[in-house]
Design an enzyme around this catalytic site. Structure first.
Site, PDB file in Angstrom:
ATOM      1  N   PRO A   1     -64.779  19.725 -46.958  1.00 47.37           N
ATOM      2  CA  PRO A   1     -65.446  18.497 -47.551  1.00 47.37           C
ATOM      3  C   PRO A   1     -66.470  18.360 -48.547  1.00 47.37           C
ATOM      4  O   PRO A   1     -66.614  17.173 -48.308  1.00 47.37           O
ATOM      5  CB  PRO A   1     -65.936  18.131 -45.456  1.00 47.37           C
ATOM      6  CG  PRO A   1     -65.883  19.108 -44.588  1.00 47.37           C
ATOM      7  CD  PRO A   1     -65.583  20.471 -45.393  1.00 47.37           C
TER       8      PRO A   1
ATOM      9  N   ASP B   1     -46.247   4.246 -59.259  1.00 44.20           N
ATOM     10  CA  ASP B   1     -47.025   4.548 -59.089  1.00 44.20           C
ATOM     11  C   ASP B   1     -48.228   3.850 -58.888  1.00 44.20           C
ATOM     12  O   ASP B   1     -49.011   3.991 -59.813  1.00 44.20           O
ATOM     13  CB  ASP B   1     -47.293   5.832 -58.998  1.00 44.20           C
ATOM     14  CG  ASP B   1     -46.437   6.884 -58.004  1.00 44.20           C
ATOM     15  OD1 ASP B   1     -45.590   6.111 -57.428  1.00 44.20           O
ATOM     16  OD2 ASP B   1     -46.407   8.006 -57.953  1.00 44.20           O
TER      17      ASP B   1
ATOM     18  N   GLU C   1     -66.934  25.819 -38.610  1.00 42.59           N
ATOM     19  CA  GLU C   1     -67.678  24.867 -39.492  1.00 42.59           C
ATOM     20  C   GLU C   1     -68.344  25.126 -40.872  1.00 42.59           C
ATOM     21  O   GLU C   1     -69.337  24.255 -41.561  1.00 42.59           O
ATOM     22  CB  GLU C   1     -69.265  25.551 -38.632  1.00 42.59           C
ATOM     23  CG  GLU C   1     -70.133  24.493 -37.179  1.00 42.59           C
ATOM     24  CD  GLU C   1     -68.474  24.230 -36.312  1.00 42.59           C
ATOM     25  OE1 GLU C   1     -68.625  25.479 -36.304  1.00 42.59           O
ATOM     26  OE2 GLU C   1     -67.939  22.945 -36.093  1.00 42.59           O
TER      27      GLU C   1
ATOM     28  N   ARG D   1     -44.460  16.289 -55.439  1.00 38.26           N
ATOM     29  CA  ARG D   1     -43.847  14.981 -55.473  1.00 38.26           C
ATOM     30  C   ARG D   1     -43.323  14.460 -57.426  1.00 38.26           C
ATOM     31  O   ARG D   1     -42.608  13.907 -57.587  1.00 38.26           O
ATOM     32  CB  ARG D   1     -43.929  14.150 -54.961  1.00 38.26           C
ATOM     33  CG  ARG D   1     -45.249  13.792 -54.952  1.00 38.26           C
ATOM     34  CD  ARG D   1     -45.761  12.605 -54.010  1.00 38.26           C
ATOM     35  NE  ARG D   1     -44.967  10.501 -54.508  1.00 38.26           N
ATOM     36  CZ  ARG D   1     -45.126  10.018 -55.936  1.00 38.26           C
ATOM     37  NH1 ARG D   1     -46.252  10.221 -56.972  1.00 38.26           N
ATOM     38  NH2 ARG D   1     -44.450   8.909 -55.397  1.00 38.26           N
TER      39      ARG D   1
HETATM   40  N1  ADE Z   1     -61.842  20.380 -44.425  1.00 39.05           N
HETATM   41  C1  ADE Z   1     -62.300  19.433 -42.481  1.00 39.05           C
HETATM   42  N2  ADE Z   1     -62.344  18.203 -43.989  1.00 39.05           N
HETATM   43  C2  ADE Z   1     -61.708  17.919 -44.945  1.00 39.05           C
HETATM   44  C3  ADE Z   1     -61.945  17.417 -45.834  1.00 39.05           C
HETATM   45  N3  ADE Z   1     -62.100  16.219 -45.589  1.00 39.05           N
HETATM   46  N4  ADE Z   1     -61.252  17.778 -47.191  1.00 39.05           N
HETATM   47  C4  ADE Z   1     -61.032  18.676 -47.466  1.00 39.05           C
HETATM   48  N5  ADE Z   1     -60.948  19.721 -46.194  1.00 39.05           N
HETATM   49  C5  ADE Z   1     -61.730  19.393 -45.066  1.00 39.05           C
END
Ligand code: ADE
Length: 247
Positions: A87, A168, A114, A152
């Site tokens: 994230p 697209d 985590e 793709r």
């Molecule tokens: N792992 C957990 N959440 C994620 C996200 N939003 N993008 C990439 N990997 C992740």
């Protein structure tokens, strides 16, 4: 092209990756996707891949050794792209998919728990990508998303739908215009007459205008990056949009 995926849930991938266009592309030899079980690179009885964070705190952190060992066992070409899905990564966009689709080998590391030990980001991954500003339980779904977006784009993957790529959302920098198919009237809702007119130039103009309108309404910030013609700017001006003034 060759995509390696390193994960503690290898079983999650085949149902997704063997279906539809992705499955066909692999059968046609356009892409090979190899899924590797991270736990095959542990050396304890419990096949441990995580541990508590130094300095304390909740949750678990993925240990560096299995991840380094797993990636090193792949015998990757020197300098090939190794992506950690987290994230905290740079937001993944269509331009990344286009860039990665040019590569011969891409390796995707799925984070879990985590987080991952910082040394994986420092010395193993060449980049870190996030698929959006929300937190998932791990990098598996993001790895599927990135794989899908890349495969793709490989020449031949869409079969006769290849021209569809040009149209697209995001490829042109704009969102796609509304689309309609038969019937021309459904529950009192009519397809815009121009689409039934057979006037190809007028249809193209309508589509461009509606793509601009939709982008302005939903994702106005995309307009700053999009390639806009003088006609586009005139249409946008009628919709009340002004380009940013420079300097
Ligand atoms: N792992 C957990 N959440 C994620 C996200 N939003 N993008 C990439 N990997 C992740």
């Amino acid at each position: 092209m060759h995509i390696h995926i390193v994960t503690i849930f290898p079983e999650a991938f085949p149902p997704v990756l063997s279906a539809g266009i992705l499955g066909r592309a692999q059968q046609a030899g356009l892409a090979t996707v190899d899924v590797h079980d991270l736990r095959d690179h542990t050396h304890d009885r419990h096949r441990t891949v995580d541990d508590s964070p130094f300095g304390g705190g909740p949750g678990m952190v993925m240990r560096p050794e299995p991840l380094f060992e797993a990636v090193e066992s792949l015998d990757l070409p020197r300098g090939s792209t190794i992506i950690a899905l987290t994230p905290q990564g740079k937001p993944f966009i269509q331009a990344d998919a286009e860039r990665l689709a040019q590569e011969a080998v891409v390796t995707l590391i799925c984070g879990r728990y985590e987080g991952i030990d910082e040394r994986v980001r420092m010395r193993l991954a060449t980049e870190e990508l996030s698929i959006g500003d929300y937190v998932l339980t791990g990098g598996e779904v993001p790895a599927m998303v990135v794989t899908d977006a890349i495969v793709r784009l490989l020449p031949g993957a869409l079969g006769h739908g290849e021209e569809a790529l040009v149209d697209d959302s995001h490829t042109s920098g704009l969102l796609q215009q509304p689309q309609y198919t038969r019937p021309s009237e459904f529950r009192g809702l009519e397809v815009p007459a121009i689409l039934l007119s057979g006037n190809h130039a007028a249809v193209a103009r309508w589509r461009r205008k509606e793509a601009l309108r939709r982008t302005l309404e939903r994702r106005p910030q995309l307009l700053y990056q999009a390639e806009l013609s003088v006609t586009d700017l005139e249409e946008l001006a009628k919709m009340g949009w002004r380009p940013p003034t420079s300097g």
